[in-house]
Design an enzyme around this catalytic site. Sequence first.
Site, PDB file in Angstrom:
ATOM      1  N   THR A 146     -21.016  11.512  24.039  1.00  0.00           N
ATOM      2  CA  THR A 146     -21.920  11.851  25.011  1.00  0.00           C
ATOM      3  C   THR A 146     -21.809  13.453  25.410  1.00  0.00           C
ATOM      4  OG1 THR A 146     -21.748   9.693  25.618  1.00  0.00           O
ATOM      5  CG2 THR A 146     -23.392  11.095  26.756  1.00  0.00           C
ATOM      6  N   HIS A 161     -38.674  -8.296  35.941  1.00  0.00           N
ATOM      7  CA  HIS A 161     -38.904  -6.688  35.804  1.00  0.00           C
ATOM      8  C   HIS A 161     -37.941  -5.906  34.733  1.00  0.00           C
ATOM      9  CE1 HIS A 161     -38.474  -2.412  37.057  1.00  0.00           C
ATOM     10  NE2 HIS A 161     -37.132  -2.749  37.119  1.00  0.00           N
ATOM     11  N   TRP A 166     -31.548 -10.670  35.188  1.00  0.00           N
ATOM     12  CA  TRP A 166     -31.966 -10.515  33.618  1.00  0.00           C
ATOM     13  C   TRP A 166     -30.886 -10.900  32.947  1.00  0.00           C
ATOM     14  CZ3 TRP A 166     -30.078  -7.256  29.614  1.00  0.00           C
ATOM     15  CH2 TRP A 166     -29.089  -6.357  29.995  1.00  0.00           C
ATOM     16  N   TYR A 183     -27.126   1.319  24.460  1.00  0.00           N
ATOM     17  CA  TYR A 183     -27.370   2.050  23.469  1.00  0.00           C
ATOM     18  C   TYR A 183     -28.360   1.857  22.559  1.00  0.00           C
ATOM     19  CZ  TYR A 183     -22.807   3.296  25.418  1.00  0.00           C
ATOM     20  OH  TYR A 183     -21.838   3.761  26.066  1.00  0.00           O
ATOM     21  N   GLU A 236     -26.929  -3.251  23.666  1.00  0.00           N
ATOM     22  CA  GLU A 236     -28.238  -3.020  23.928  1.00  0.00           C
ATOM     23  C   GLU A 236     -28.468  -1.717  24.771  1.00  0.00           C
ATOM     24  OE1 GLU A 236     -30.804  -4.918  23.323  1.00  0.00           O
ATOM     25  OE2 GLU A 236     -32.209  -3.739  24.633  1.00  0.00           O
ATOM     26  N   ASP A 295     -44.151   3.906   3.019  1.00  0.00           N
ATOM     27  CA  ASP A 295     -44.506   2.673   4.243  1.00  0.00           C
ATOM     28  C   ASP A 295     -42.871   2.498   4.527  1.00  0.00           C
ATOM     29  OD1 ASP A 295     -45.038   0.715   5.914  1.00  0.00           O
ATOM     30  OD2 ASP A 295     -47.017   1.017   5.107  1.00  0.00           O
ATOM     31  N   HIS A 330     -23.837  -4.670  26.201  1.00  0.00           N
ATOM     32  CA  HIS A 330     -23.596  -3.146  26.152  1.00  0.00           C
ATOM     33  C   HIS A 330     -24.060  -2.442  24.956  1.00  0.00           C
ATOM     34  CE1 HIS A 330     -22.106   0.090  28.083  1.00  0.00           C
ATOM     35  NE2 HIS A 330     -21.790   0.715  27.012  1.00  0.00           N
ATOM     36  N   SER A 389     -37.379 -11.032  16.399  1.00  0.00           N
ATOM     37  CA  SER A 389     -38.404  -9.659  16.097  1.00  0.00           C
ATOM     38  C   SER A 389     -37.326  -8.547  15.721  1.00  0.00           C
ATOM     39  CB  SER A 389     -39.233  -9.565  17.235  1.00  0.00           C
ATOM     40  OG  SER A 389     -39.727  -8.123  17.265  1.00  0.00           O
ATOM     41  N   SER A 390     -36.335  -8.268  16.703  1.00  0.00           N
ATOM     42  CA  SER A 390     -35.372  -7.203  16.740  1.00  0.00           C
ATOM     43  C   SER A 390     -34.687  -7.219  15.439  1.00  0.00           C
ATOM     44  CB  SER A 390     -34.711  -6.887  17.729  1.00  0.00           C
ATOM     45  OG  SER A 390     -35.280  -6.811  18.790  1.00  0.00           O
ATOM     46  N   ARG A 430     -26.471  -5.416  45.231  1.00  0.00           N
ATOM     47  CA  ARG A 430     -27.773  -5.509  44.734  1.00  0.00           C
ATOM     48  C   ARG A 430     -28.317  -6.929  44.591  1.00  0.00           C
ATOM     49  NH1 ARG A 430     -26.071  -5.232  38.215  1.00  0.00           N
ATOM     50  NH2 ARG A 430     -28.405  -5.315  38.058  1.00  0.00           N
ATOM     51  N   SER A 441     -33.630  15.178  20.406  1.00  0.00           N
ATOM     52  CA  SER A 441     -33.185  16.439  19.298  1.00  0.00           C
ATOM     53  C   SER A 441     -34.529  16.984  18.752  1.00  0.00           C
ATOM     54  CB  SER A 441     -32.178  15.774  18.521  1.00  0.00           C
ATOM     55  OG  SER A 441     -30.957  15.286  19.091  1.00  0.00           O
ATOM     56  N   LYS A 443     -23.116  15.569  22.573  1.00  0.00           N
ATOM     57  CA  LYS A 443     -24.576  15.814  22.470  1.00  0.00           C
ATOM     58  C   LYS A 443     -24.999  16.663  23.537  1.00  0.00           C
ATOM     59  CE  LYS A 443     -27.027  12.663  20.613  1.00  0.00           C
ATOM     60  NZ  LYS A 443     -26.897  13.093  19.018  1.00  0.00           N
ATOM     61  N   HIS A 473     -16.340  -3.635  30.560  1.00  0.00           N
ATOM     62  CA  HIS A 473     -16.354  -3.067  31.554  1.00  0.00           C
ATOM     63  C   HIS A 473     -17.623  -3.682  32.725  1.00  0.00           C
ATOM     64  CE1 HIS A 473     -19.302  -0.046  29.283  1.00  0.00           C
ATOM     65  NE2 HIS A 473     -19.750  -1.007  30.082  1.00  0.00           N
ATOM     66  N   HIS A 474     -18.406  -4.511  32.138  1.00  0.00           N
ATOM     67  CA  HIS A 474     -19.060  -5.335  33.168  1.00  0.00           C
ATOM     68  C   HIS A 474     -18.609  -6.240  33.828  1.00  0.00           C
ATOM     69  CE1 HIS A 474     -22.719  -3.261  31.160  1.00  0.00           C
ATOM     70  NE2 HIS A 474     -22.054  -3.135  30.083  1.00  0.00           N
TER      71      HIS A 474
END
Lengths: 531, 271
Positions: A333, A80, A145, A262, A260, A110, A258, A174-175, A455, A273, A336, A307-308
């Site tokens: 943040t 998931h 994950w 963002y 990721e 293009d 991390h 790919s990324s 969890r 926006s 924004k 922080h993880h």
Amino acid sequence: MAYAATADHVHIEDHPTGWRRWVLSTNHKDIGTMYILFGAFGALFGSVLSLLIRLQLAHPGGTLLAGGEFQIYNVVITAHGLLMIFFFVMPVLIGGFGNWFVPLMIGAPDMAFPRLNNISFWLLIPSLILLTLSIVVGSGAGTGWTFYPPLSSVGQPGAAVDFMLVSLHLAGASSILGAINFITTIFNMRAPGMTMHKVPLFVWGMLVTAFLLLLAVPVLAGAITMLLTDRGFGTTFFEPGGGGDPLLFQHLFWFFGHPEVYIMILPAFGVISQVISTFARKPVFGYLGMAYAMVSIGVIGFVVWAHHMFAVGLDVNVNAYFTAATLIIAVPTGIKIFSWIATMWGGSLTFETPMLYAVGFIILFVIGGVTGVTLANGGVDISLHDTYFVVAHFHYVLSMGALFGIFAGFYYWFPKMTGKMIPNWMGNIHFWITFIGVNVIFFPMHFLGLAGMPRRIPDYPEAFSGWNYIASIGALMTFAGAIYFAFIVFYGFKWGKKAPANPWGEGATTLEWTLSSPPPFHTFETQPHIS
Amino acid sequence: MGDKIIKRHQMGKTLAITLCSLFFPTCATAAFPKPWQMYYQEPATPVMEYLYDFHATLLWIEGGIVLLVATLLIVVIARFRASRNKTASKTSHNTLLEIIWTAIPVLVLVFIAFPSFKLLYMMDVTPKSELTIKAIGNQWYWTYEYPDQEIRFDSNMLAENQMKPGQFRLLEVDNRVMVPTNTNVRVITTSTDVLHSWAVPAFGVKRDSVPGRLNETWFNVKKEGVYYGQCSELCGVKHGFMPIVVEAVSPEKFNEWVASKKSAPRTHSGG
């Protein structure tokens, strides 16, 4: 910002048809469309798994996913997470909307490297096949994950985890290729007059995202390569018995992981926006602040990874640093959020479906943001780390932040991409179902986490049953909303009214609205000039 | 019918307790989660008390932020909808405003950071410890050692058919960790296989058990009682079934327990 654009719709040569048009595609719009379809499949796949999770957890003592002593449950939560991140949010926001609208918004014909664009997409197909295999081969990959070793190395024998890791290698490649393409396109292919301080904020969001991908994903690739050799070739990078360290993996993983998060939210910021500016009929408030807020979120995003890891036993001074650095992210943040509200202030607001999603995004993202501030505190995090509070937090920013950004963008650009309108009232009903559904799922999870529910457990003490049951009801509701959404899209294609070039009125000032809906196969063959 | 009313009454009561504990920290009583619980369990250690109060501060600040944003959104939607405001203004900058909404969050964060650091260092620095316990994670049970008392035993979850009435499913174990009250207890944790995490919510304690590493944390329980926690790092198929139970007793009773453990033949200390 007013653009004086001359879009010259000449298309004579090279308009492949049949399977060649898609499989050999070098056209950014076709590739974008394929990404969106691919992402829709990933979303469906991931949503069905999330529904299974919620059904398993609807009552204590659930046996739906109890196979293999709950290995099946672990496989489902793992798949998931990976599906939603790598095969839904990223393909739709970056590959889909990015491919479609970055060239259109900057007046480019293009992407810079059309063939690279093709391989970026097609790498995802084997990647998804491998991930699917990792679910069904042997007893499946039940690592979560984040696939921390030693559980993902010595703890899960069999080929499933290897399939999963190779799948991520392909998705990562790919990324990286896609990121190179976006950076080159945005830096080099802007139309005359389209300076960096004039490009729409969606393009800024994509630019920062591309840099994050380019710098973060190779670190993930290194980590999974080391994990693969630990698993298959006797190395001991993460194996204490051979002088390795399981925590090294966590540092590498979160150095990628991390940024990721963002990567998933910055393109959504960009979409929001555009949508708010369009339906407020006002230019974005504090454009430069908005652009550089995204840049600073991207930069700070690289120096907050541990922080993880507040509970792993790092030195207290290290934890103090990561607490401080993480808190700082709240500042850009906040800029924004306030700028979006200021954009609406004084506007002439209408609430078509994309705008409803954008306003919903703001409030839900703020809720996910403030719980992020709670978790940023290394001390408080000890009480909440690996509990449902964290699950609630990251679903508020992703399953509501990124997802609402995707829906806002989809309803906003659907007329442009397809030439058909979706009736407003149909989309509005979808918004309300989704808005209520996701809150019913995830808000009670804050309570569960505070009360101490860990969890990733397949069964729980009876005390947690009440809020879990509520959350499961919310999941059914949201899933019903998703089925309704599929119907809306079908309706739009089949019976939707023909869309004009610009269905949203004078607020839609970006270049894509100067083109017909849908745009011709080749666009901007004559360069537009921006005054 | 009568049952239903009583049930509803109980539900209302637990809801009232949880709501009450949300606003008045003192009236909560629980060392284990309760049905419909919405907030922390009652703090049992000075660290958790500090954490509890600090979290309450955070909750007020963050609640205020959410409320502020929600209010602004409602005002904007009410005042500037197209039916009320036909022509949009063209304002797109206000330097002062932008400086304000950058500076104020910075001040708020500085305000948060000080107690946050205090809590962090309070958790980390073990005061002079009077008892050391080693918690060793295994797939899927805990092994506990009291090195100075030469005690070692395994702690397995009780299956449903082993449970006595009143015990909690998935939370109860065969051998509890015994600790004396008002004593600085140092916990050293490690693992023999994959990652685990030793956690007791009421203590404000959670430390990953990492193979090849010794991690340290500490607690000092004030009141006698039984405190429940669960493994908090995914460790495989029975991750949800290796609970942690700590029983805090008076120092005298603890000494009796130590003596009885030493005289008794050691039970399955394999691990």
